[in-house]
Scaffold this motif. Structure first.
Motif, PDB file in Angstrom:
ATOM      1  N   ARG A 189      44.293  54.626  50.015  1.00 42.79           N
ATOM      2  CA  ARG A 189      44.687  53.429  50.701  1.00 42.79           C
ATOM      3  C   ARG A 189      43.685  52.491  51.026  1.00 42.79           C
ATOM      4  O   ARG A 189      43.656  51.590  50.780  1.00 42.79           O
ATOM      5  CB  ARG A 189      45.160  53.713  52.042  1.00 42.79           C
ATOM      6  N   ALA A 190      42.122  53.279  51.059  1.00 38.40           N
ATOM      7  CA  ALA A 190      41.060  52.427  51.181  1.00 38.40           C
ATOM      8  C   ALA A 190      40.830  51.502  49.609  1.00 38.40           C
ATOM      9  O   ALA A 190      40.495  50.497  49.610  1.00 38.40           O
ATOM     10  CB  ALA A 190      39.993  53.431  51.358  1.00 38.40           C
ATOM     11  N   SER A 191      41.069  52.397  48.601  1.00 35.77           N
ATOM     12  CA  SER A 191      40.976  51.706  47.402  1.00 35.77           C
ATOM     13  C   SER A 191      42.081  50.616  47.157  1.00 35.77           C
ATOM     14  O   SER A 191      41.851  49.674  46.444  1.00 35.77           O
ATOM     15  CB  SER A 191      41.166  52.748  46.224  1.00 35.77           C
ATOM     16  N   TRP A 192      43.202  50.880  47.542  1.00 30.60           N
ATOM     17  CA  TRP A 192      44.417  49.885  47.529  1.00 30.60           C
ATOM     18  C   TRP A 192      43.924  48.596  48.296  1.00 30.60           C
ATOM     19  O   TRP A 192      44.187  47.467  47.739  1.00 30.60           O
ATOM     20  CB  TRP A 192      45.827  50.414  47.791  1.00 30.60           C
ATOM     21  N   LEU A 193      43.483  48.853  49.392  1.00 25.48           N
ATOM     22  CA  LEU A 193      42.998  47.709  50.224  1.00 25.48           C
ATOM     23  C   LEU A 193      41.947  46.861  49.508  1.00 25.48           C
ATOM     24  O   LEU A 193      41.924  45.665  49.489  1.00 25.48           O
ATOM     25  CB  LEU A 193      42.401  48.078  51.627  1.00 25.48           C
ATOM     26  N   GLY A 194      41.010  47.585  48.910  1.00 26.41           N
ATOM     27  CA  GLY A 194      40.023  46.891  48.004  1.00 26.41           C
ATOM     28  C   GLY A 194      40.631  45.840  46.848  1.00 26.41           C
ATOM     29  O   GLY A 194      40.077  44.805  46.528  1.00 26.41           O
ATOM     30  N   VAL A 195      41.751  46.703  46.084  1.00 22.43           N
ATOM     31  CA  VAL A 195      42.356  46.086  44.891  1.00 22.43           C
ATOM     32  C   VAL A 195      42.794  44.727  45.337  1.00 22.43           C
ATOM     33  O   VAL A 195      42.615  43.854  45.045  1.00 22.43           O
ATOM     34  CB  VAL A 195      43.068  47.180  44.154  1.00 22.43           C
ATOM     35  N   VAL A 196      43.624  44.887  46.566  1.00 20.16           N
ATOM     36  CA  VAL A 196      44.442  43.715  46.713  1.00 20.16           C
ATOM     37  C   VAL A 196      43.530  42.665  47.552  1.00 20.16           C
ATOM     38  O   VAL A 196      43.630  41.219  47.178  1.00 20.16           O
ATOM     39  CB  VAL A 196      45.679  44.231  47.988  1.00 20.16           C
ATOM     40  N   PHE A 197      42.328  42.989  48.092  1.00 13.18           N
ATOM     41  CA  PHE A 197      41.645  42.015  48.559  1.00 13.18           C
ATOM     42  C   PHE A 197      40.942  41.030  47.306  1.00 13.18           C
ATOM     43  O   PHE A 197      40.908  40.097  47.221  1.00 13.18           O
ATOM     44  CB  PHE A 197      40.448  42.825  49.290  1.00 13.18           C
ATOM     45  N   VAL A 198      40.501  41.951  46.249  1.00 11.09           N
ATOM     46  CA  VAL A 198      40.174  41.326  45.231  1.00 11.09           C
ATOM     47  C   VAL A 198      40.870  40.236  44.547  1.00 11.09           C
ATOM     48  O   VAL A 198      40.891  39.059  44.174  1.00 11.09           O
ATOM     49  CB  VAL A 198      39.511  42.159  44.009  1.00 11.09           C
ATOM     50  N   MET A 199      42.233  40.728  44.285  1.00 14.95           N
ATOM     51  CA  MET A 199      43.263  40.131  43.777  1.00 14.95           C
ATOM     52  C   MET A 199      43.756  38.874  44.545  1.00 14.95           C
ATOM     53  O   MET A 199      44.101  37.916  43.820  1.00 14.95           O
ATOM     54  CB  MET A 199      44.663  40.958  43.624  1.00 14.95           C
ATOM     55  N   ASN A 200      43.733  39.043  45.866  1.00 17.83           N
ATOM     56  CA  ASN A 200      44.130  37.805  46.532  1.00 17.83           C
ATOM     57  C   ASN A 200      43.153  36.638  46.371  1.00 17.83           C
ATOM     58  O   ASN A 200      43.218  35.419  46.089  1.00 17.83           O
ATOM     59  CB  ASN A 200      44.068  37.864  48.120  1.00 17.83           C
ATOM     60  N   ALA A 201      41.689  37.152  46.320  1.00 16.44           N
ATOM     61  CA  ALA A 201      40.534  36.364  46.052  1.00 16.44           C
ATOM     62  C   ALA A 201      40.584  35.757  44.728  1.00 16.44           C
ATOM     63  O   ALA A 201      40.546  34.465  44.442  1.00 16.44           O
ATOM     64  CB  ALA A 201      39.382  36.890  46.360  1.00 16.44           C
ATOM     65  N   LEU A 202      40.978  36.445  43.622  1.00 12.62           N
ATOM     66  CA  LEU A 202      40.977  35.972  42.157  1.00 12.62           C
ATOM     67  C   LEU A 202      42.109  34.896  41.946  1.00 12.62           C
ATOM     68  O   LEU A 202      42.097  34.119  41.123  1.00 12.62           O
ATOM     69  CB  LEU A 202      40.993  37.199  41.125  1.00 12.62           C
ATOM     70  N   THR A 203      43.313  35.137  42.581  1.00 14.36           N
ATOM     71  CA  THR A 203      44.283  34.404  42.406  1.00 14.36           C
ATOM     72  C   THR A 203      44.403  33.131  43.022  1.00 14.36           C
ATOM     73  O   THR A 203      44.822  32.017  42.441  1.00 14.36           O
ATOM     74  CB  THR A 203      45.580  35.141  43.183  1.00 14.36           C
ATOM     75  N   CYS A 204      43.708  32.705  44.117  1.00 13.02           N
ATOM     76  CA  CYS A 204      43.776  31.674  44.873  1.00 13.02           C
ATOM     77  C   CYS A 204      42.464  31.604  45.875  1.00 13.02           C
ATOM     78  O   CYS A 204      42.554  32.291  46.958  1.00 13.02           O
ATOM     79  CB  CYS A 204      45.096  31.178  45.667  1.00 13.02           C
TER      80      CYS A 204
END
Length: 790
Positions: A189-204
């Protein structure tokens, strides 16, 4: 019967979960197709505009192209040549492009990929909110309401061409990832949190910045409720995950910092103030709203119209009131759902929803509130944001969850009153109310230029030494960017949130009167290989000035005409492109075709067709008489009698009408007002005054010839006046101003107010949509009110 779906069984197989989630996503896709029909049938080229949609199509293409060919120089995009790190001049869409790389790999066009991505942003955003609401409440019906209200927000329809803003599903998924991790502090779940954090930043980047504060507040609330502050495993795993995320983001964020320092890309207080909301913004709608307009809500520009919809707001208010009342009375605690490591309640959803609603609402006021003003003054990240009003998306996240609570509260209240009433039926009715409120009809779909045009294919086959400048610079930049994705060469004139000094210099020089030779010096300095002229994108007056500049540049031997490319007709006008080469940069080029025809009254004739029948003949002539004689526009009260005197009848033929115009002008120069205007002026000063009134230079107006004609008696003063009006430059330069004025006279039956006249003139100069212009006046509310009097 309980509305809550209950806890998930631990032994549910992965396959069953995948099937369930796939069906949920499919449901959101079907809803999207219905709510945006017929978009799903036109995904190849269906877009809502021919501006920002084209720019984001380019960004998606460049992200894919450069990742495959040279990822180390991702930010050195081909736009705004010769500047560097130009992908950091605004949103870069990389997180979105990553998801659609396979579509590019199979050969789909950039605009098609954009259309598919924009369409799928709806189910993705709805599913993200569904996930968050279901995780917080364990109530699937609540999650459906929250997901549907969030995915079809009016604000999202306002921004359909702004792909990063509508691809907002990562925001609720990020909050959900945080909730899941705090509940169960595992590496997965920590890894998933990191992935979503990155994708949110890269998207917008906008959503990355705006989610930091409410996400931090949610983290504090979660840690407090879970009593996890002292757990070392939480801090270790979260710290490592977010550190890795930061390292992944570092090469994507550094270019933004570099260009901000090099070019001074910081929003001024005036820019931010212009996009700071007030309370009226939250009650305002755009033209597509249905229910709220019944209450005479004010319509504002799409960026400032923040009303979330009557249905959503009503349910959100009910959800807030019911949840707050239950919290006060301590009656919400029975709705507890065990998840093995704690308890998730609707109370938790209510608290998070309220925090996000309040933070987003306060932030949307921008410099009108101390909250954003403090961030703008003391946090550098926020100085790059112009539209503080976009905090509203944070507010909408909270409102959507509150709407879900409100829908459940309504269903429960009705069920207590009528026990046999099925709760799903109540929720279905509420959802239909939401969908009707948010349904946009007609859906604003246009068929974009998905395929490369002839000049683009020509350039694609060329090897060039410099960049390409396309004129007019400015608003047409996104179209040039879309074509740059086809030819692959460096493009100087583009469009983004920030623009570099060279682009601004080109815009300034090309809108000067006359266009100075300094522009040619700049083009050679850049260096520019080819200059592409799009006459159709220019107002008649601007075309005339550009033509004069091109003629001078060719006469000097510094610019060489190559050929014209036929792009068909639009609104009766030729959409050709004219290609020129800078001789200093591309000395080996040769002329391949005849020079394009000069801009003239004849070339503008199609604009008269079926619009203002009297304009082409009598109306424009009378307009020019007033402007040439008195240096002003005619007034409605004096113009209409003139039109009756000089009434054009096609049956009499052009020769008789010309004789009528001669007689009209002879009478005109003998009028008292005309005599007062020119009393005491000799022939030379008379000619000079006429040319000055209409804005002609002595050379353009053939001043010497006209004065000689008066001196030797070959011309009378009335004949000189008529010749000045007949000057081609007068026709071209005054065309749009006369076109706007005649619309006021014909459709609104009044003189224009100065602000309104300048607004419509700017709109016509900018878009050259003469048919749409006429339709706007013919369908205006003022026109409809006056129709019975016509």
């Amino acid at each position: 019967m309980t509305i809550d779906s209950g806890p998930e069984q631990a032994n549910v197989s992965l396959a069953r979960r995948l099937r369930r989630e796939s069906l949920i996503i499919f449901g959101f896709i079907v809803l999207t197709a219905a709510m945006t029909w017929p978009w799903v049938t036109h995904l190849r080229d269906g877009v809502v505009d021919e501006s920002d949609s084209y720019a984001h199509a380019y960004f998606l293409w460049w992200d894919y192209h450069q990742t495959i060919h040279d990822p180390r120089h991702l930010f050195n995009a081909t736009i705004f040549f010769p500047e560097r790190n130009t992908l950091a001049f605004g949103e870069n869409d990389y997180g979105i492009a990553l998801l659609f790389f396979p579509l590019f790999a199979i050969g789909l066009k950039p605009l098609t990929v954009f259309s598919v991505a924009a369409f799928l942003s709806f189910p993705f955003t709805g599913y993200g909110m569904f996930r968050l609401s279901r995780t917080l409440s364990a109530a699937a019906p609540l999650a459906w309401v929250a997901g549907i209200t969030f995915m079809f927000l009016p604000y999202r329809f306002h921004h359909l061409s702004h792909l990063p803003l509508i691809f907002a599903g990562w925001i609720p998924l990020l909050v959900e990832a945080l909730v899941l991790f705090v509940r169960e502090r595992t590496w997965r779940r920590a890894s998933w949190l990191g992935v979503v954090f990155v994708m949110n930043a890269l998207t917008c980047v906008t959503w990355f910045i705006l989610t930091l504060i409410p996400l931090g507040v949610s983290a504090v609330l979660l840690l407090t409720r879970q009593k996890a502050w002292r757990e070392s495993a939480l801090w270790l795993r979260a710290g490592i995950s977010l550190t890795v995320a930061a390292l992944v983001l570092l090469p994507f964020m550094l270019p933004f910092l570099q260009v901000a320092q090099i070019y001074g890309f910081v929003r001024s207080p005036g820019e931010v103030q212009a996009f700071s909301a007030n309370i009226h913004s939250w009650l305002a709608v755009d033209e597509g709203n249905r229910l709220w307009k019944i209450f005479s809500a004010k319509a504002l520009d799409y960026e400032m119209a923040l009303f979330p919809g009557l249905a959503l707001l009503a349910m959100a208010v009910l959800g807030f009131a019911a949840s707050a009342w239950n919290m006060i009375r301590g009656r919400l605690s029975p709705d507890r759902v065990s998840n093995g490591r704690g308890a998730t309640q609707r109370t938790e959803l209510f608290i998070h929803a309220s925090c996000w609603t309040v933070i987003g609402f306060l932030g949307s006021f921008g410099l009108n509130s101390s909250f954003h003003r403090f961030l703008y003054n003391y946090v550098p990240l926020f100085r790059s944001m112009r539209a503080a009003v976009r905090w509203s998306m944070i507010c909408y996240v909270g409102l959507a969850m509150l709407a879900g609570l409100g829908a459940l509260a309504a269903a429960e209240m009705l069920k207590r009153k009528w026990p046999r009433l099925p709760a799903p039926a109540v929720l279905s009715v509420l959802l239909l109310f939401v969908l009707f409120d948010q349904w946009v009809r007609p859906f604003p779909l246009v068929r974009g230029k998905v395929d490369a045009d002839e000049v683009t294919r020509y350039l694609r086959a060329k090897t060039i030494s410099g960049g390409i400048v396309e004129l007019p610079a400015g608003d047409a930049g996104p179209y040039y960017m879309l074509r740059a994705a086809d030819h692959g060469h460096p493009l100087v004139t583009a469009r983004n949130s920030f623009v570099p000094p060279i682009e601004l210099d080109i815009e300034r020089l090309t809108t000067s009167k006359p266009i100075p030779n300094e522009l040619l010096d700049l083009l050679e300095k850049i260096p520019t290989s080819y200059l592409v002229i799009h006459p159709f994108f220019m107002s008649p007056e601007r075309r005339l000035e550009t033509e004069s500049f091109l003629n001078r540049a060719q006469s000097s031997g510094r610019l060489r005409f190559i050929r014209s490319f036929d792009s068909g007709l639009r609104n009766g006008l030729d959409q050709r492109e004219d290609l020129y080469a800078l001789v200093k940069i591309e000395p080996g080029t040769q002329t391949e075709g005849p020079l394009p025809p000069p801009v003239s009254r004849t070339g503008l004739e199609p604009l008269f067709n079926d619009r203002l029948a009297a304009f082409q003949n009598a109306g424009f002539f009378v307009y020019c008489l007033y402007k040439t004689s008195y240096g002003r526009l005619p007034r409605f009260a004096e113009f209409m009698p003139e039109m009756q005197t000089l009434k054009y009848d096609s049956a009499v033929g052009p020769d008789k009408f010309e004789a009528a115009k001669d007689a009209f002008v002879r009478a005109w120069v003998n009028r008292a007002e005309f005599q007062r205007q020119f009393v005491g002026l000799d022939d030379d000063r008379y000619v000079g005054a006429l040319l000055a009134n209409i804005g002609l230079t002595p050379v353009e107006g053939e001043r010497d010839r006209l004065m000689a004609g008066l001196h030797d008696g070959h011309l009378t003063r009335s004949e000189v006046l008529k010749e000045v009006i007949a000057n081609n430059a007068v026709t071209v330069r005054e065309f749009n101003r006369a076109f706007v004025l005649l619309h006021y006279f014909t459709y609104l039956k009044r003189d224009p107010d100065e602000g309104g006249f300048q607004f419509w003139l700017f709109k016509l100069d900018r878009h050259n949509d003469y048919a749409g212009f006429t339709e706007s006046f013919a369908a205006s509310t003022e026109r409809q009110i006056k129709l019975p009097q016509d």
